[in-house]
Design a protein around this motif. Structure first.
Motif, short mmCIF file in Angstrom:
data_model
loop_
_atom_site.label_atom_id
_atom_site.label_comp_id
_atom_site.label_asym_id
_atom_site.label_seq_id
_atom_site.Cartn_x
_atom_site.Cartn_y
_atom_site.Cartn_z
N THR A 45 9.15 4.60 -4.35
CA THR A 45 10.27 4.15 -3.52
C THR A 45 10.44 5.00 -2.26
OG1 THR A 45 11.79 5.47 -4.88
CG2 THR A 45 11.53 3.14 -5.45
N ARG A 46 9.71 6.11 -2.15
CA ARG A 46 9.69 6.84 -0.87
C ARG A 46 8.99 6.03 0.21
NH1 ARG A 46 7.19 11.84 -0.18
NH2 ARG A 46 8.66 12.38 1.46
N ALA A 47 8.35 4.94 -0.19
CA ALA A 47 7.75 4.03 0.80
C ALA A 47 8.80 3.55 1.80
CB ALA A 47 7.11 2.83 0.09
N ASP A 48 10.06 3.50 1.37
CA ASP A 48 11.16 3.11 2.27
C ASP A 48 11.21 4.07 3.46
OD1 ASP A 48 13.83 2.94 3.45
OD2 ASP A 48 14.33 1.69 1.73
N GLU A 49 11.17 5.39 3.20
CA GLU A 49 11.22 6.37 4.28
C GLU A 49 10.00 6.26 5.19
OE1 GLU A 49 12.11 10.41 2.84
OE2 GLU A 49 12.57 9.48 0.91
N PHE A 50 8.83 6.12 4.58
CA PHE A 50 7.61 5.96 5.37
C PHE A 50 7.70 4.73 6.25
CE2 PHE A 50 5.88 8.99 2.40
CZ PHE A 50 4.80 9.58 3.04
N ARG A 108 -1.73 6.12 11.85
CA ARG A 108 -1.34 7.36 12.52
C ARG A 108 0.09 7.75 12.18
NH1 ARG A 108 -3.38 10.24 17.07
NH2 ARG A 108 -1.80 11.70 17.84
N ARG A 109 1.00 6.80 12.19
CA ARG A 109 2.41 7.13 11.92
C ARG A 109 2.60 7.57 10.47
NH1 ARG A 109 6.59 8.15 15.28
NH2 ARG A 109 8.08 6.88 14.09
N GLU A 110 1.85 7.01 9.55
CA GLU A 110 1.92 7.45 8.16
C GLU A 110 1.52 8.92 8.06
OE1 GLU A 110 -0.07 6.41 3.78
OE2 GLU A 110 -0.51 5.15 5.53
N ILE A 111 0.44 9.30 8.72
CA ILE A 111 0.00 10.69 8.72
C ILE A 111 1.04 11.57 9.40
CG2 ILE A 111 -1.76 12.30 9.52
CD1 ILE A 111 -2.66 10.50 7.21
N HIS A 145 -0.99 2.19 14.58
CA HIS A 145 -2.34 1.64 14.46
C HIS A 145 -3.08 2.38 13.36
CE1 HIS A 145 -4.08 5.15 16.53
NE2 HIS A 145 -3.08 5.05 17.37
N ALA A 146 -4.02 1.68 12.76
CA ALA A 146 -4.83 2.28 11.70
C ALA A 146 -5.69 3.39 12.27
CB ALA A 146 -5.71 1.21 11.05
N LEU A 147 -6.00 4.35 11.42
CA LEU A 147 -6.92 5.39 11.85
C LEU A 147 -8.27 4.77 12.18
CD1 LEU A 147 -6.25 8.29 9.29
CD2 LEU A 147 -5.14 7.85 11.49
N ALA A 148 -8.91 5.29 13.19
CA ALA A 148 -10.20 4.75 13.61
C ALA A 148 -11.26 4.93 12.53
CB ALA A 148 -10.65 5.43 14.90
N ASP A 185 0.83 -1.21 0.00
CA ASP A 185 0.00 0.00 0.00
C ASP A 185 0.87 1.26 0.00
OD1 ASP A 185 -2.33 -1.44 0.01
OD2 ASP A 185 -2.66 -1.30 2.16
N LEU A 186 1.91 1.28 0.82
CA LEU A 186 2.80 2.44 0.87
C LEU A 186 3.50 2.64 -0.47
CD1 LEU A 186 4.41 1.94 4.40
CD2 LEU A 186 2.67 3.63 3.76
N PHE A 187 3.91 1.53 -1.09
CA PHE A 187 4.59 1.62 -2.39
C PHE A 187 3.66 2.19 -3.45
CE2 PHE A 187 5.84 -0.21 -6.49
CZ PHE A 187 7.17 0.21 -6.55
N GLU A 188 2.39 1.77 -3.44
CA GLU A 188 1.44 2.28 -4.42
C GLU A 188 1.21 3.77 -4.24
OE1 GLU A 188 -0.03 0.84 -7.09
OE2 GLU A 188 1.39 -0.78 -6.68
#
Length: 564
Positions: free
Chosen positions: A465-470, A491-494, A481-484, A458-461
């Protein structure tokens, strides 16, 4: 440096070689190119980056087949080659797209086309199969020997209906060819901007910073958050404000000429599985009865439909009207008469203004989409030249930026160090090609991050390749944890977006760093949840958080017809 630190740095060091006003794709493209040449540059935008015309496009990267009819061979040739460069340089955000034209007449337009070519006719007219065949043949010929996608093909009515069963049975044939599209134009702009700053520590970009006045040697900037004003002293000013170009030049005291004739284009995003299925993963590209070009684009599980072309004086007034909504919805019936669409299917709408070159009148569709650099030379009243970037298409931004940079370098007496023809953008760097290469890339990242492979996919899509940093940021916390209210994001992705992608307001997050609002997934509980993460990460007070929620709600209501 964060935003406040950058502001303080600029106040202490007001001298800058190049000031760029406008953070759309043309301004950011020039900013990136100048940064690579070692030039110190400051880019400012009174709103967020890529929040105007560049965000309001049809999301296409295309050569512009219909411009051949106007004799704009140079533009189409440039656009086709730039389209293919984007497929190579930003494969995470530039995707090949099969495009199909349903055709209702064999010979319509045979007289109109040559009259338009010689500027003897400016009204729209229906194009028949023969005219379209000639155009697509020229399209293929311009890329002869170096095409990266298949050539066009024609299907007679029976074969076309077998492939697209819901098409209007009144067609005589259908033509298909390949162009490209971009799901995240705002993120392309953001990544180019981040790349530019990373390549040159003397280059800075700030959103919500307005250029409000100019005098002989300086430009006054105003922070739209604090209201504080200060000056910078540029050697060259690049006016990349798009449809606001004339407004900016007036504020600089330079209103000798009018450069822009803006036309409004509006789009709808629909949640309509039947219509999505009918497209068979192709863009459907056709003419409405009034001669306007229409597209129906599969878009991340939704369907985007547009566009209109209406003259407008003030780009700040651009918002879709009820008449436009009815017009756009009515387009579907011509191509897919058995599929019913209505306002209940709309999840998002948007409007923007094309910064077309000034014209007194005539059909809007006949105004050139080519780009030009209009120069206001330096004189005793203004010691810095102003270069206004007029017109242009998303597809040709890199070439336009290169031309702008070369003009600025000549003014500064500097050589070009490097080109951008083969320069990867953001998450397009080291992009794995092919399914096995992508799987190997994901497995290697999984071994380092210990995140589930589906999460990494999902991050890669979303980020290439910035998915590596995420992923490494997410993994560093030891918990996430996923957003409610939106389990597709965590949360960490945001938090990573908030810390690293120049988010200043809540609306930046929901409209431009993500497509949450555009896909119709934004709810009031989700908006509140995202506001809470913003407040915790960006250190907002309770009062600031509430103001951001209310501001975002009002913007979504007034500009995008979303009630939260």
């Amino acid at each position: 440096m964060n935003r406040n630190e950058t502001l303080e740095h600029i106040k202490k060091h007001p001298e800058v070689s190049v000031l760029i006003i406008g953070g759309g794709v043309n301004g950011i493209g020039a900013f990136r190119d100048l940064a690579l040449q070692g030039v110190d540059a400051l880019l400012v935008d009174r709103g967020d980056f890529c929040s105007g015309t560049s965000a309001g496009s049809s999301h296409m990267l295309h050569g512009g087949i219909r411009y051949l009819e106007n004799g704009e061979f140079r533009l189409v040739n440039e656009a086709l080659h730039e389209r293919d460069r984007m497929l190579r340089n930003a494969p995470h955000y530039a995707k090949p797209l099969r495009t199909t034209i349903p055709i209702f007449r064999w010979f319509s337009g045979l007289l109109n086309a040559p009259l338009k070519f010689f500027n003897l006719l400016d009204r729209p007219g229906e194009r028949g199969a023969l005219v379209i065949k000639i155009g697509l043949t020229l399209y293929d010929w311009l890329l002869r020997g170096q095409a990266v996608m298949p050539k066009h093909e024609f299907r007679l009515r029976a074969a076309a209906l077998r492939q697209y069963p819901h098409l209007n049975p009144e067609i005589v044939c259908a033509a298909s060819y390949y162009d490209a599209w971009m799901p995240y134009p705002e993120r392309i702009c953001l990544e180019m901007l981040l790349d530019a700053e990373a390549s040159n520590p003397d280059c800075h970009a700030l959103n919500y910073l307005s250029a409000v006045a100019g005098d002989a040697r300086s430009v006054t900037l105003r922070d739209e958050l604090s209201g504080e004003s200060f000056i910078v002293r540029p050697k060259v000013l690049v006016n990349a404000a798009g449809p606001w170009i004339d407004f900016v030049n007036r504020r600089m005291g330079r209103d000798e000429r009018r450069f822009i004739s803006g036309t409004k284009g509006s789009h709808l995003v629909l949640n309509h599985p039947d219509l999505l299925g009918a497209t068979r993963d192709s863009e459907i590209f056709f003419e409405n009865d009034d001669g306007r070009i229409v597209l129906i684009l599969p878009y991340l599980g939704r369907v985007m439909i547009g566009t209109t072309d209406i003259r407008i004086d003030d780009p700040d007034d651009a918002v879709i009207s009820d008449e436009e909504i009815d017009y756009i919805l009515g387009m579907v019936d011509k191509v897919f008469p058995a599929i019913q669409v209505d306002r209940s299917h709309i999840v998002f709408s948007f409007s923007a203004v094309r910064p077309l070159p000034f014209s007194e009148g005539g059909a809007t569709g006949q105004i050139s989409r080519d780009h030009s650099i209009e120069t206001i030379p330096a004189d005793d009243n203004c010691r810095y030249p102003i270069y206004s970037l007029v017109g242009g298409k998303w597809t040709t931004f890199r070439a336009f930026s290169e031309q702008t940079t070369d003009r600025v370098l000549a003014d500064l007496g500097l050589p070009r160090r490097t080109g951008t023809q083969d320069l990867a953008i953001g998450g397009g760097r080291a992009y794995p090609r092919g399914e096995q290469a992508r799987l190997n890339w994901l497995r290697e990242l999984q071994s380092r991050s210990e995140l589930p492979i589906d999460r990494l996919r999902d991050l890669f899509e979303r980020y290439g390749t910035r998915a590596d940093e995420f992923a490494m940021f997410i993994a560093a916390s030891g918990k996430d944890h996923a957003l409610a209210n939106h389990p597709g994001y965590s949360r960490r992705e945001i938090e990573f977006i908030l810390r690293n992608e120049k988010v200043t307001r809540l609306e930046d997050l929901v409209l431009r760093r993500t497509v949450i609002a555009m896909l119709g997934n934004l709810t009031r509980p989700l908006l509140d949840e995202l506001a809470e993460i913003c407040a915790a990460t960006l250190v907002w007070s309770a009062e600031r958080k509430e103001k951001e929620v209310q501001r975002a709600r009002e913007l979504l209501r007034s500009k995008h017809q979303i009630q939260l």
